[in-house]
Design an enzyme around this catalytic site. Structure first.
Site, PDB file in Angstrom:
ATOM      1  N   GLY A 108      23.112  54.768   4.920  1.00 30.79           N
ATOM      2  CA  GLY A 108      23.876  54.532   3.703  1.00 30.79           C
ATOM      3  C   GLY A 108      24.425  53.121   3.649  1.00 30.79           C
ATOM      4  O   GLY A 108      25.605  52.891   3.968  1.00 30.79           O
ATOM      5  N   SER A 135      22.876  50.324   1.031  1.00 26.84           N
ATOM      6  CA  SER A 135      22.785  49.797  -0.336  1.00 26.84           C
ATOM      7  C   SER A 135      23.614  50.625  -1.310  1.00 26.84           C
ATOM      8  O   SER A 135      23.720  51.847  -1.196  1.00 26.84           O
ATOM      9  CB  SER A 135      21.330  49.777  -0.804  1.00 26.84           C
ATOM     10  OG  SER A 135      20.566  48.891  -0.011  1.00 26.84           O
ATOM     11  N   GLU A 195      15.273  45.984  14.769  1.00 21.91           N
ATOM     12  CA  GLU A 195      13.998  45.835  14.082  1.00 21.91           C
ATOM     13  C   GLU A 195      13.235  44.630  14.606  1.00 21.91           C
ATOM     14  O   GLU A 195      12.040  44.504  14.430  1.00 21.91           O
ATOM     15  CB  GLU A 195      14.220  45.678  12.577  1.00 21.91           C
ATOM     16  CG  GLU A 195      12.945  45.724  11.763  1.00 21.91           C
ATOM     17  CD  GLU A 195      13.216  45.622  10.275  1.00 21.91           C
ATOM     18  OE1 GLU A 195      12.404  46.140   9.492  1.00 21.91           O
ATOM     19  OE2 GLU A 195      14.245  45.051   9.895  1.00 21.91           O
ATOM     20  N   SER A 244      14.528  40.693   0.909  1.00 21.48           N
ATOM     21  CA  SER A 244      13.477  40.188   0.026  1.00 21.48           C
ATOM     22  C   SER A 244      12.836  38.930   0.609  1.00 21.48           C
ATOM     23  O   SER A 244      13.398  38.260   1.483  1.00 21.48           O
ATOM     24  CB  SER A 244      14.057  39.873  -1.353  1.00 21.48           C
ATOM     25  OG  SER A 244      14.906  38.741  -1.278  1.00 21.48           O
TER      26      SER A 244
END
Length: 397
Positions: A131, A133, A252, A380
């Site tokens: 949780g 965004s 990541e 992005s």
């Protein structure tokens, strides 16, 4: 850069490949199998298979043994990722928990949190969502507005949470959610945020599906209305959630991109076969574009092996992870743009006429539509270029 795996890692590949051959049903290899199934039924089928795989010792490949993992090397994890793709194994139903939350709990969680979270997650007994965004906080994550007010009255000491999260993967299947919540009422930006571990089955938590253009509902939105979270369910310290989130997202960085390369190369071959079937394989413009994508794919493979080598040598890749995200996401998108141009108007159809048969295009269509999102989520391309320019190349802001 080392482009070879160690003998012990190749032995692991043999064991894993044998296990996958024995446990993956033949029908799973059919391209349209998962698309045709009821989504809820498909989720539970994947969940059960993955639980059995964990019990057989083929999960948590690079996790420490004390947490239920295999204690393997980064090379073994890279082999695992690639072999899962080659075997048509279903994607994990617990991706955010396994990739991000588990290693964070291992690093900074309390003993109770380690015991309660890691094992059940590995066996898929508890599905976790992320949780982060919100409708007003996408790329600007520090703008979150979901709030938690501490209520220590009575016998309990809880945070009462109100707000909304969006683009939540597996929201409708989630049992728990690790969420960034503003717990200091007067705070702004990165300060005064806590990471709360919230039970999604309690009153005051509602998950609603968001239907994508492919027809799937992988994402959802989550609403909190006076949901209660015990203070003991804070990960990493009260009002120190931004630091916890940065640690969580750093896990990541060990991903080398090998699984992406393996998957994309299979998709590339499928598109080339489709071009032959449609009689477009001699088109010089199409051949040139396919050659460019193939070159980019091989660059991704070599970059992935470079990253894996650095990880195995114990180097912290840091912000170089932005380069990996840029390479794989834009190569993936370029590949599926070639596919769209190959089909032209037929890109809107579920089936097309080949040279000798009707071709079911739905599995390929799903990938083509999904490709539009990959340069947005996870940071992005614009954000990743800024990070690479400033933090890797040392350019001014």
């Amino acid at each position: 850069m080392d482009v070879a795996f160690r003998p012990a890692e190749e032995q692991f590949r043999t064991e894993l490949r044998r296990y996958l051959e024995q446990t993956i049903p033949e029908e799973w290899h059919r391209p349209g199998y998962w698309i045709e199934k009821d989504p809820a039924e498909a989720f539970e089928e994947r969940r059960a298979w993955e639980r059995a795989k964990a019990e057989a010792g083929f999960a948590g490949i690079d996790w420490p043994v004390e947490y239920g993992g295999r204690g393997g090397t980064p090379g073994m994890k890279a082999i695992y990722d690639a072999e899962m793709v080659l075997a048509d194994a279903p994607r994990t139903v617990n991706p955010l928990g396994l990739t991000f939350l588990a290693p964070t709990v291992m690093a900074i969680g309390t003993d109770a949190q380690k015991k309660e979270i890691i094992g059940p997650m590995l066996r898929n007994e508890v599905i976790w969502c992320q949780g982060f965004s919100e409708p007003g906080a996408g790329s600007d994550l520090a703008a979150i507005a979901t709030r938690g007010v501490r209520d220590g009255s009575g016998e309990s000491d809880d945070f009462v949470v109100n707000g909304q999260k969006v683009w939540t993967t597996n929201a409708v299947h989630g049992d728990k959610i690790f969420a960034l919540v503003r717990t200091d009422p007067g705070s702004q930006r990165h300060r005064g945020i806590s990471m709360l571990l919230i039970d999604m089955h309690q009153p005051g938590v509602e998950a609603r599906p968001l239907k994508q253009m492919s027809g799937a509902s992988e994402f959802g939105e989550v609403f909190f209305t006076d949901a209660r979270v015990p203070v003991t369910e804070v990960l990493g310290g009260i009002d120190d959630g931004w630091r916890t989130a940065m640690l969580l997202l750093s896990f990541e960085r060990g991903a080398s991109g090998i699984s992406q390369y393996t998957e994309f190369r299979r998709q590339y071959d499928a598109i080339v076969d489709l071009a032959r079937t449609l009689g477009r394989h001699t088109d010089p413009v199409l051949r040139d574009r396919l050659a460019r994508v193939l070159t980019d794919l091989e660059c991704l493979r070599l970059h992935s092996m470079h990253v894996l080598t650095q990880v195995e040598q114990g180097r912290d890749l840091g912000f170089e992870a932005s380069m990996t995200k840029l390479i794989w996401s834009e190569t993936f998108q370029d590949l599926w743009e070639v596919y769209d141009d190959l089909l032209g108007e037929d890109a809107t159809l579920d089936v097309v006429d080949g040279s000798s048969d009707v071709i079911d295009m739905r599995p390929l269509h799903a990938q083509a539509m999904w490709s539009r999102s990959v340069t947005i989520w996870g940071g992005s391309s614009q954000v990743q270029r800024n990070v690479t320019a400033e933090r890797v190349l040392g350019l001014p802001r």
